[in-house]
Every structure is written in structure tokens, then in C-alpha cells.
Write a protein that holds these residues in place. Structure first.
Motif, PDB file in Angstrom:
ATOM      1  N   ARG A  36       0.835  -1.202   0.000  1.00  0.00           N
ATOM      2  CA  ARG A  36       0.000   0.000   0.000  1.00  0.00           C
ATOM      3  C   ARG A  36       0.872   1.255   0.000  1.00  0.00           C
ATOM      4  NH1 ARG A  36      -2.540  -2.412   4.322  1.00  0.00           N
ATOM      5  NH2 ARG A  36      -2.084  -0.605   5.655  1.00  0.00           N
ATOM      6  N   ALA A  37       1.962   1.221   0.749  1.00  0.00           N
ATOM      7  CA  ALA A  37       2.866   2.373   0.790  1.00  0.00           C
ATOM      8  C   ALA A  37       3.493   2.621  -0.578  1.00  0.00           C
ATOM      9  CB  ALA A  37       3.949   2.153   1.844  1.00  0.00           C
ATOM     10  N   ALA A  38       3.870   1.552  -1.271  1.00  0.00           N
ATOM     11  CA  ALA A  38       4.445   1.699  -2.606  1.00  0.00           C
ATOM     12  C   ALA A  38       3.421   2.284  -3.574  1.00  0.00           C
ATOM     13  CB  ALA A  38       4.948   0.353  -3.109  1.00  0.00           C
ATOM     14  N   LEU A  39       2.184   1.820  -3.475  1.00  0.00           N
ATOM     15  CA  LEU A  39       1.133   2.339  -4.351  1.00  0.00           C
ATOM     16  C   LEU A  39       0.843   3.809  -4.028  1.00  0.00           C
ATOM     17  CD1 LEU A  39      -1.256  -0.748  -4.378  1.00  0.00           C
ATOM     18  CD2 LEU A  39       0.189   0.046  -6.261  1.00  0.00           C
ATOM     19  N   ALA A  40       0.887   4.160  -2.746  1.00  0.00           N
ATOM     20  CA  ALA A  40       0.672   5.554  -2.362  1.00  0.00           C
ATOM     21  C   ALA A  40       1.785   6.449  -2.908  1.00  0.00           C
ATOM     22  CB  ALA A  40       0.586   5.671  -0.842  1.00  0.00           C
ATOM     23  N   LEU A  41       3.020   5.960  -2.865  1.00  0.00           N
ATOM     24  CA  LEU A  41       4.131   6.733  -3.417  1.00  0.00           C
ATOM     25  C   LEU A  41       3.981   6.884  -4.925  1.00  0.00           C
ATOM     26  CD1 LEU A  41       6.839   8.161  -3.338  1.00  0.00           C
ATOM     27  CD2 LEU A  41       7.951   5.909  -3.227  1.00  0.00           C
ATOM     28  N   PHE A  42       3.600   5.801  -5.587  1.00  0.00           N
ATOM     29  CA  PHE A  42       3.365   5.860  -7.031  1.00  0.00           C
ATOM     30  C   PHE A  42       2.307   6.918  -7.349  1.00  0.00           C
ATOM     31  CE2 PHE A  42       0.784   4.246 -10.637  1.00  0.00           C
ATOM     32  CZ  PHE A  42       1.731   4.323 -11.646  1.00  0.00           C
ATOM     33  N   ALA A  43       1.202   6.907  -6.592  1.00  0.00           N
ATOM     34  CA  ALA A  43       0.140   7.890  -6.805  1.00  0.00           C
ATOM     35  C   ALA A  43       0.655   9.306  -6.580  1.00  0.00           C
ATOM     36  CB  ALA A  43      -1.044   7.600  -5.883  1.00  0.00           C
ATOM     37  N   GLU A 192      14.819   4.666 -10.185  1.00  0.00           N
ATOM     38  CA  GLU A 192      14.928   5.620  -9.090  1.00  0.00           C
ATOM     39  C   GLU A 192      14.921   4.984  -7.705  1.00  0.00           C
ATOM     40  OE1 GLU A 192      13.036   9.599 -11.138  1.00  0.00           O
ATOM     41  OE2 GLU A 192      11.786   8.475  -9.735  1.00  0.00           O
ATOM     42  N   ALA A 193      14.285   3.834  -7.546  1.00  0.00           N
ATOM     43  CA  ALA A 193      14.199   3.229  -6.215  1.00  0.00           C
ATOM     44  C   ALA A 193      13.893   1.753  -6.334  1.00  0.00           C
ATOM     45  CB  ALA A 193      13.131   3.919  -5.361  1.00  0.00           C
ATOM     46  N   GLY A 205       9.525 -10.519  -2.635  1.00  0.00           N
ATOM     47  CA  GLY A 205       9.026  -9.669  -3.704  1.00  0.00           C
ATOM     48  C   GLY A 205       9.910  -8.457  -3.869  1.00  0.00           C
ATOM     49  N   ALA A 206       9.851  -7.845  -5.032  1.00  0.00           N
ATOM     50  CA  ALA A 206      10.605  -6.622  -5.284  1.00  0.00           C
ATOM     51  C   ALA A 206       9.729  -5.634  -6.030  1.00  0.00           C
ATOM     52  CB  ALA A 206      11.867  -6.896  -6.088  1.00  0.00           C
ATOM     53  N   LEU A 207       9.947  -4.368  -5.743  1.00  0.00           N
ATOM     54  CA  LEU A 207       9.273  -3.267  -6.423  1.00  0.00           C
ATOM     55  C   LEU A 207      10.339  -2.307  -6.936  1.00  0.00           C
ATOM     56  CD1 LEU A 207       6.680  -2.896  -3.610  1.00  0.00           C
ATOM     57  CD2 LEU A 207       5.985  -3.224  -5.979  1.00  0.00           C
ATOM     58  N   LEU A 208      10.296  -2.025  -8.217  1.00  0.00           N
ATOM     59  CA  LEU A 208      11.214  -1.071  -8.811  1.00  0.00           C
ATOM     60  C   LEU A 208      10.439   0.141  -9.302  1.00  0.00           C
ATOM     61  CD1 LEU A 208      13.657  -3.259 -10.962  1.00  0.00           C
ATOM     62  CD2 LEU A 208      14.122  -2.156  -8.783  1.00  0.00           C
ATOM     63  N   PHE A 209      10.867   1.320  -8.868  1.00  0.00           N
ATOM     64  CA  PHE A 209      10.317   2.572  -9.375  1.00  0.00           C
ATOM     65  C   PHE A 209      11.250   3.101 -10.455  1.00  0.00           C
ATOM     66  CE2 PHE A 209       8.328   2.275  -5.248  1.00  0.00           C
ATOM     67  CZ  PHE A 209       7.104   2.936  -5.386  1.00  0.00           C
ATOM     68  N   ALA A 210      10.683   3.389 -11.599  1.00  0.00           N
ATOM     69  CA  ALA A 210      11.462   3.936 -12.696  1.00  0.00           C
ATOM     70  C   ALA A 210      10.691   5.094 -13.303  1.00  0.00           C
ATOM     71  CB  ALA A 210      11.759   2.870 -13.746  1.00  0.00           C
ATOM     72  N   ARG A 211      11.357   5.832 -14.186  1.00  0.00           N
ATOM     73  CA  ARG A 211      10.713   6.992 -14.788  1.00  0.00           C
ATOM     74  C   ARG A 211      11.194   7.125 -16.226  1.00  0.00           C
ATOM     75  NH1 ARG A 211       8.381  11.369 -12.212  1.00  0.00           N
ATOM     76  NH2 ARG A 211       9.359  10.793 -10.248  1.00  0.00           N
ATOM     77  N   ARG A 212      10.265   7.504 -17.093  1.00  0.00           N
ATOM     78  CA  ARG A 212      10.677   7.865 -18.457  1.00  0.00           C
ATOM     79  C   ARG A 212      11.244   9.269 -18.412  1.00  0.00           C
ATOM     80  NH1 ARG A 212       7.448   8.501 -24.275  1.00  0.00           N
ATOM     81  NH2 ARG A 212       9.186   9.651 -25.206  1.00  0.00           N
ATOM     82  N   PRO A 213      12.479   9.470 -18.833  1.00  0.00           N
ATOM     83  CA  PRO A 213      13.083  10.815 -18.817  1.00  0.00           C
ATOM     84  C   PRO A 213      12.313  11.778 -19.727  1.00  0.00           C
ATOM     85  CG  PRO A 213      14.757   9.123 -19.099  1.00  0.00           C
ATOM     86  CD  PRO A 213      13.443   8.449 -19.264  1.00  0.00           C
TER      87      PRO A 213
END
Length: 213
Positions: A36-43, A192-193, A205-213
Motif C-alpha cells: 500500500r505504501a508503494a502504491l501511495a508513493l506511485f500515486a 529511481e528506487a 518480492g521486489a518493487l522497482l520505481f522507474a521513470r521515463r526521462p
């Protein structure tokens, strides 16, 4: 095995288990504070970028799509399984759900403000993942965040029985975060994370945060 073969196996398997899978997933996020924290950060990242449509790719019965909607996102779901989409539409008729494949993503270039693939890449063979990440980058707006969740480890196993005891025929792949991150960078993303969940479990499990430049 051709692409058509394993895609057909995934679709047919999840069509078979759709109702039981949805019952199992209902309320699962309530007991998963780190997810839930990861989804909140994504939002938060999507909102900080100005908001806009968010694609939950491989959405299954739509429980994560609905959670993102509850966080204020204009979220919609895409899944390969028509039966999963039927369940998602039944449970959340107020949200948008479409049948589609991440291997041939039917979205316009730079049309989404964020994209989520929450444990929906686990059945794709390694040689299919880089092209999928290329498609993710194509449909994301510049600056848009991507969140990918997956099983950590090495190797694969064939899953022949699933939710509700129904027969399935899907390979479940475990991957190291550094390998997934390398694929993302090769596709043009900035990683990014990285968050690992249940690191002492048999299958973390793993969660990767990435971004399109």
C-alpha cells in the motif's frame, strides 16, 4: 514455444481461475502495508507530474486498479484474460477495464501519466521482457513513473494447478532486481528506487520505481 503458445496458455489459465483468483485477491492489500505504501508513493509521483490517465497493465480482477482510483488516480486496467476483465467490470462497473496484451499494447504514444505492472510480468519469458519495457516507455509521457513488482530469485517453474484447484499451464519466473533494472535502463528508463518485501521468505518480492526521462 512461440509467443502465441505461451500467451494462449496464460489467457486460458487465467480465464479458468478468474472467479477464484478474484475471491483470493479481494482485500489482500488490507494486510499488505508495504505494498500500500508503494502504491501511495506511485500515486504521489503521478499527482506531482500533473496527473492524467494511469494504466494498470495485467490488472487481473482490478483490485489494484480500484485501490489506485481510491488514491485519486484516473486509473484503468488492461488484462489478457477476458474472464478477468469480466470480473473486474462486474466488481467495479464505475472503472474502465479492457482486454489487451502488454506484448502488443494498444495505447497511443505518450498517452498515460503513469504505468503499473504489479506482478503481471511473472509469466513472460526473459526474451519477451525487454520488448514489453520498450512498449511501456512508448506509451508513457515524458517524466511519467513506472512501478514494476515481481518475484525475486532465479529460475522458473511450471504451475499446473491454481486458485480453487483449477488446472493451469503457466511458467512462473523469478528474477533478480539488478537484472530487471538493467532491462529498464536498456529501454530508456531511469531507475529511481528499489524496495524488497518479505526478504526472508522463500519467494521475496521486489518493487522497482522507474521513470521515463
Amino acid at each position: 514455444m512461440t509467443t502465441d503458445d505461451w500467451l494462449t496458455d496464460i489467457r486460458d489459465s487465467y480465464d479458468t481461475v478468474a472467479v477464484d483468483y478474484a475471491d483470493r485477491m479481494r482485500g489482500v492489500l488490507a494486510g499488505a502495508p508495504y505494498l500500500r505504501a508503494a502504491l501511495a508513493l506511485f500515486a504521489e509521483l503521478v499527482h506531482a507530474g500533473g496527473g492524467g490517465p494511469v494504466a494498470d497493465v495485467g490488472c487481473g480482477p482490478g483490485h489494484v486498479t480500484a485501490h489506485l482510483h481510491g488514491l485519486g488516480l484516473d486509473a484503468f486496467g488492461i488484462d489478457l484474460s477476458p474472464a478477468m476483465i469480466d470480473v473486474a467490470r462486474r466488481d467495479r462497473p464505475d472503472l474502465r477495464f479492457e482486454v489487451g496484451s502488454m506484448t502488443d499494447l494498444d495505447l497511443a504514444d505518450e498517452s498515460v501519466a503513469g504505468l503499473l505492472a504489479f506482478w503481471s510480468l511473472i509469466h513472460l519469458p526473459d526474451d519477451a521482457v525487454p520488448a514489453v519495457f520498450d512498449r511501456f516507455r512508448r506509451v508513457l509521457r515524458p517524466g511519467g513513473p513506472l512501478l514494476v513488482g515481481f518475484h525475486v530469485g532465479t529460475g522458473s517453474r511450471l504451475k499446473t494447478q491454481g486458485y480453487g484447484g483449477h488446472p493451469m499451464k503457466v511458467h512462473v519466473h523469478r528474477r533478480r532486481p539488478d537484472r530487471v533494472a538493467a532491462w529498464l535502463r536498456d529501454a530508456g528508463f531511469t531507475v529511481e528506487a528499489h524496495l524488497m518485501t518479505d526478504p526472508d521468505a522463500d519467494v521475496p518480492g521486489a518493487l522497482l520505481f522507474a521513470r521515463r526521462p
